[in-house]
Write a protein that holds these residues in place. Structure first.
Motif, PDB file in Angstrom:
ATOM      1  N   ALA A 104     -52.165  -5.843   8.338  1.00 41.45           N
ATOM      2  CA  ALA A 104     -50.705  -6.015   8.361  1.00 41.45           C
ATOM      3  C   ALA A 104     -49.936  -4.705   8.404  1.00 41.45           C
ATOM      4  N   LEU A 105     -50.633  -3.567   8.317  1.00 35.24           N
ATOM      5  CA  LEU A 105     -49.944  -2.278   8.444  1.00 35.24           C
ATOM      6  C   LEU A 105     -49.241  -2.162   9.789  1.00 35.24           C
ATOM      7  N   GLY A 106     -49.757  -2.862  10.783  1.00 35.03           N
ATOM      8  CA  GLY A 106     -49.168  -2.797  12.109  1.00 35.03           C
ATOM      9  C   GLY A 106     -47.835  -3.510  12.232  1.00 35.03           C
ATOM     10  N   LEU A 107     -47.299  -4.045  11.121  1.00 40.79           N
ATOM     11  CA  LEU A 107     -46.009  -4.729  11.138  1.00 40.79           C
ATOM     12  C   LEU A 107     -44.912  -3.898  10.481  1.00 40.79           C
ATOM     13  N   SER A 108     -45.160  -2.627  10.267  1.00 40.32           N
ATOM     14  CA  SER A 108     -44.329  -1.847   9.348  1.00 40.32           C
ATOM     15  C   SER A 108     -42.953  -1.471   9.850  1.00 40.32           C
ATOM     16  N   GLY A 109     -42.647  -1.639  11.143  1.00 40.24           N
ATOM     17  CA  GLY A 109     -41.418  -1.054  11.675  1.00 40.24           C
ATOM     18  C   GLY A 109     -40.198  -1.949  11.709  1.00 40.24           C
ATOM     19  N   PHE A 110     -40.322  -3.229  11.360  1.00 40.49           N
ATOM     20  CA  PHE A 110     -39.213  -4.150  11.594  1.00 40.49           C
ATOM     21  C   PHE A 110     -38.058  -3.955  10.608  1.00 40.49           C
ATOM     22  N   GLU A 111     -38.350  -3.815   9.341  1.00 43.52           N
ATOM     23  CA  GLU A 111     -37.278  -3.634   8.361  1.00 43.52           C
ATOM     24  C   GLU A 111     -36.505  -2.343   8.641  1.00 43.52           C
ATOM     25  N   THR A 112     -37.229  -1.286   9.032  1.00 45.64           N
ATOM     26  CA  THR A 112     -36.565  -0.036   9.395  1.00 45.64           C
ATOM     27  C   THR A 112     -35.704  -0.221  10.632  1.00 45.64           C
ATOM     28  N   LEU A 154     -45.518  -6.606   3.669  1.00 45.42           N
ATOM     29  CA  LEU A 154     -45.567  -8.064   3.786  1.00 45.42           C
ATOM     30  C   LEU A 154     -44.537  -8.753   2.903  1.00 45.42           C
ATOM     31  N   VAL A 155     -44.306  -8.237   1.705  1.00 45.32           N
ATOM     32  CA  VAL A 155     -43.311  -8.874   0.833  1.00 45.32           C
ATOM     33  C   VAL A 155     -41.921  -8.767   1.454  1.00 45.32           C
ATOM     34  N   LEU A 156     -41.579  -7.608   2.012  1.00 45.87           N
ATOM     35  CA  LEU A 156     -40.277  -7.462   2.661  1.00 45.87           C
ATOM     36  C   LEU A 156     -40.166  -8.397   3.865  1.00 45.87           C
ATOM     37  N   MET A 157     -41.232  -8.517   4.655  1.00 46.10           N
ATOM     38  CA  MET A 157     -41.184  -9.394   5.815  1.00 46.10           C
ATOM     39  C   MET A 157     -41.156 -10.860   5.400  1.00 46.10           C
ATOM     40  N   THR A 158     -41.849 -11.180   4.314  1.00 49.10           N
ATOM     41  CA  THR A 158     -41.801 -12.551   3.795  1.00 49.10           C
ATOM     42  C   THR A 158     -40.404 -12.889   3.296  1.00 49.10           C
ATOM     43  N   SER A 159     -39.774 -11.947   2.616  1.00 49.34           N
ATOM     44  CA  SER A 159     -38.410 -12.184   2.147  1.00 49.34           C
ATOM     45  C   SER A 159     -37.467 -12.397   3.328  1.00 49.34           C
ATOM     46  N   ALA A 160     -37.675 -11.628   4.407  1.00 48.77           N
ATOM     47  CA  ALA A 160     -36.849 -11.813   5.602  1.00 48.77           C
ATOM     48  C   ALA A 160     -37.081 -13.186   6.217  1.00 48.77           C
ATOM     49  N   ALA A 161     -38.351 -13.604   6.302  1.00 51.92           N
ATOM     50  CA  ALA A 161     -38.672 -14.913   6.878  1.00 51.92           C
ATOM     51  C   ALA A 161     -38.067 -16.040   6.047  1.00 51.92           C
ATOM     52  N   PHE A 198     -46.102 -16.091   6.670  1.00 55.16           N
ATOM     53  CA  PHE A 198     -45.955 -14.831   5.948  1.00 55.16           C
ATOM     54  C   PHE A 198     -46.250 -14.985   4.462  1.00 55.16           C
ATOM     55  N   VAL A 199     -45.895 -16.129   3.883  1.00 59.41           N
ATOM     56  CA  VAL A 199     -46.233 -16.365   2.471  1.00 59.41           C
ATOM     57  C   VAL A 199     -47.747 -16.386   2.300  1.00 59.41           C
ATOM     58  N   TYR A 200     -48.437 -17.114   3.200  1.00 58.49           N
ATOM     59  CA  TYR A 200     -49.912 -17.159   3.164  1.00 58.49           C
ATOM     60  C   TYR A 200     -50.501 -15.756   3.286  1.00 58.49           C
ATOM     61  N   THR A 201     -49.988 -15.006   4.248  1.00 64.24           N
ATOM     62  CA  THR A 201     -50.514 -13.662   4.492  1.00 64.24           C
ATOM     63  C   THR A 201     -50.314 -12.768   3.275  1.00 64.24           C
ATOM     64  N   THR A 202     -49.140 -12.844   2.675  1.00 58.77           N
ATOM     65  CA  THR A 202     -48.833 -12.008   1.510  1.00 58.77           C
ATOM     66  C   THR A 202     -49.699 -12.371   0.321  1.00 58.77           C
ATOM     67  N   VAL A 203     -49.813 -13.670   0.049  1.00 58.60           N
ATOM     68  CA  VAL A 203     -50.614 -14.124  -1.097  1.00 58.60           C
ATOM     69  C   VAL A 203     -52.069 -13.716  -0.921  1.00 58.60           C
ATOM     70  N   LEU A 204     -52.609 -13.906   0.287  1.00 54.74           N
ATOM     71  CA  LEU A 204     -54.009 -13.554   0.531  1.00 54.74           C
ATOM     72  C   LEU A 204     -54.223 -12.053   0.401  1.00 54.74           C
ATOM     73  N   ASN A 205     -53.281 -11.265   0.902  1.00 51.20           N
ATOM     74  CA  ASN A 205     -53.402  -9.805   0.783  1.00 51.20           C
ATOM     75  C   ASN A 205     -53.384  -9.376  -0.683  1.00 51.20           C
ATOM     76  N   ILE A 206     -52.500  -9.981  -1.472  1.00 54.34           N
ATOM     77  CA  ILE A 206     -52.425  -9.635  -2.898  1.00 54.34           C
ATOM     78  C   ILE A 206     -53.707 -10.044  -3.615  1.00 54.34           C
TER      79      ILE A 206
END
Length: 621
Positions: A228-236, A388-395, A418-426
């Motif tokens: 998921a590091l490859g998703l880092s640019g959207f919030e910026t 992922l948490v920031l992207m999940t909050s956006a979603a 995104f919730v699934y992805t975040t929970v699994l990553n944590i």
């Protein structure tokens, strides 16, 4: 200039002159976000291989699908809902009122701080890896820890001096970096085509580990959170919206969407190319800790197929863009923290200035680097958690916003993904949530402590009187105003008559002296600063002033100060003692804006007006 004045200089300039950012074409601003987004190519292929092995290209395809069909639609809506760069945090703040919204913001700020701080430390660590593994680097540059701290130090010095011309530098770095990556990718693809057995060998390994395509897809879906590091640019990308030029607001939103679309498509292409070439061409052992491809897979290919000269040029480009990615993260923190915490009263006023915050964040970055031993892969979990948490909050924010519209179900599905992805990553990499929890608890503790320490500041930023209130004030001939605290909600002439007699008796006020009853309706107690609107009305012969404020005592103090400024004479305020435990009253005041009003009003006046000769008089009975 003294050290303290230098430290707070930018805050003073902003407060006096204001701050107007120049506007730029969307593609130039994209390069500013791209130093964070595109720079992940420096370490993403290596982290992807360590997570997925030979399955890395397929897992990367899942990442690309989530990017294009999940994150991109969500942040297009975020850009529309927060055109001034507030992002998903502000959207959720608006959905939840009062302290609930503020609590959400504090939690999300903790995750955002995790994201940006780890961006700085991980990028610096990867830049250091490119330095230490370069065959031309001298011996004194062979320490991973020392080089990481050196990169962070340069970053801190740049921001202490003042960061200018960021976009111009970003354009040069991003264009050069993507061009070099394209050259390496093309050369690597040509090598794969010329040596057909590489693809056959990779396919054989895949089928030996996963017996059919469905199994490969299933495992890729499970492994996706680790990439998921490859998703880092959207919030910026949304945060920099104020820098994007446009004839009007719709044009700026459209240009922001162009920025997001172009960045996402460009990154998706490079993610697939780099993941495929590095998986097929680099031995698995080279990716392990201390290996020549660990944290620098594309640099490894550049040195291998294009020689030490080109490889060194690629290393230099990567080091520069990774260092600038840290700068982008620092800029994000310096934009985010002052936007919320001082406004909530949850940070001291110096937090509006960048230089003190730079020093704080550099201490944090140094500490995190030490804790993770400047290891790129070890910080991946914490970084992914913040992203992922920031992207999940956006979603989730977009799903709530779209709930009553026909298109709600696709966005609900994206939020679930995104919730699934975040929970699994944590679950799989709990170090991220541990770091984020530390930031959240630290932020909450310091925020509440700051709020308590600033609770007796004059928090009303201005007063607006309606015409009736001004007319009532004009009736006082001697301009010595006598303001009586009175609970709101009464329209009974008899009640005001009783209050009038009680005040005059207790304080020996002459019957000819006019009194004004001031009633404050409690507002949103979680707010810290606001303007006060005072209205007037008459009940029989009695003159009533009314207002709504998050803090009653501050409203009284602000009104008294305004009256003193207008008349040049000391107004008098009259209160009754509040029953109850003083400690309980303090916490009631801190969190609900009520409590023992008289002593707090006096303390606000004392802090706001050191000159006793100009300080309004408070009477209590």
């Amino acid at each position: 200039m003294s050290f303290s004045n230098w430290l707070l200089a930018d805050s003073l300039r902003e407060s006096v002159h204001g701050k107007l950012e120049p506007k730029h074409p969307w593609w130039r601003v994209m390069c500013l976000t791209g130093v964070d987004y595109f720079s992940t190519l420096g370490y993403q292929p290596g982290i992807a291989f360590l997570a997925a092995g030979a399955l890395s290209p397929l897992a990367t395809l899942v990442l690309v699908a989530v990017t294009l069909f999940g994150a991109l639609p969500v942040y297009g809506r975020v850009a529309e809902a927060s055109p001034n760069g507030q992002g998903s945090i502000a959207m959720l703040e608006n959905f939840f009122p009062q302290w609930t919204g503020k609590l959400f913001v504090l939690i999300l700020l903790g995750f955002a701080t995790t994201d940006f701080v780890i961006t700085m430390t991980l990028s610096a660590a990867d830049a250091a890896a490119h330095i230490t593994h370069n065959p031309l680097a001298p011996s004194w540059m062979q320490s991973q820890m020392n080089m990481t701290l050196a990169v962070l130090s340069v970053l801190g010095i740049i921001f202490l001096k003042g960061f200018k011309e960021a976009i111009r530098v970003a354009v040069v770095l991003v264009v050069a970096y993507l061009a070099l990556n394209a050259v390496v990718a093309v050369v690597a693809l040509v090598h794969i085509v010329e040596h057909g057995h590489l693809f056959v060998d990779w396919k054989r390994i895949l089928y030996s580990e996963h017996h059919n395509v469905l199994a490969m897809i299933g495992v890729s879906l499970v492994l996706f959170p680790k990439l998921a590091l490859g998703l880092s640019g959207f919030e910026t990308g949304v945060a920099v919206m104020p820098l994007i030029e446009g004839e009007d607001l719709p044009a700026r939103i459209a240009n922001t969407r162009r920025l997001l679309n172009t960045a996402a498509i460009t990154m998706s292409v490079f993610l697939i190319l780099t993941s495929t070439t590095s998986t097929l061409l680099i031995p698995a052992a080279a990716f392990q800790a201390g290996g020549p491809a660990n944290g620098r897979a594309i640099a490894y290919l550049a040195h291998l197929y294009l020689g030490e000269g080109f490889g060194t040029l690629y290393d230099i480009s990567t080091i520069l863009i990774l260092g600038f990615a840290g700068a982008s993260a620092m800029a994000g923190l310096l934009n985010l923290i002052p936007r919320y915490l001082p406004r909530y009263g949850m940070a001291p006023e110096w937090a509006r200035a960048s230089r003190p915050l730079v020093l704080v964040f550099m201490v944090v970055a140094f500490t995190v680097t030490r804790l993770f031993h400047a290891d790129v892969e070890a910080q991946g979990g914490a970084y992914a958690t913040g992203v992922l948490v920031l992207m999940t909050s956006a979603a989730i924010a977009v799903a709530i916003m779209m709930w009553k519209k026909p298109l709600r179900w696709p966005f609900v599905c994206i939020a679930i993904i995104f919730v699934y992805t975040t929970v699994l990553n944590i679950y799989e990499r709990p170090e991220g949530i541990k770091i984020a929890t530390f930031f959240i608890l630290s932020m909450m503790f310091t925020s509440l402590l700051s709020r308590a320490m600033r609770s007796t500041e004059l928090r009303i930023t201005g007063i607006r009187w309606d015409n009736t209130a001004l007319a009532l004030l004009s009736e006082d001939d001697d301009r010595i105003f006598h303001i009586v605290a009175h609970p709101p909600g009464s329209n009974s002439e008899a009640e005001y008559s009783r209050a009038d007699r009680t005040i005059r008796t207790n304080h020996s006020i002459d019957a000819k002296e006019g009194l004004y009853f001031f009633e404050v309706e409690p507002g949103d107690a979680s707010d810290f600063e606001e303007k006060l609107r005072v209205t007037g009305r008459r009940v029989g012969p009695y003159r009533i002033l009314s207002a709504q404020s998050p803090v009653i005592s501050n409203a009284f103090a602000a009104l008294l100060i305004d009256l003193e400024h207008d008349s040049g004479k000391l107004p008098h305020a009259y209160f009754s003692w509040t029953e109850g435990n003083p400690i309980a009253n303090f916490f009631k005041f801190l969190f609900f804006g009520e409590g023992d009003t008289a002593p707090v009003t006096h303390e606000v006046l004392r802090r706001a007006i050191p000159d006793l000769r100009r300080r309004p008089v408070v009477h209590v009975s």
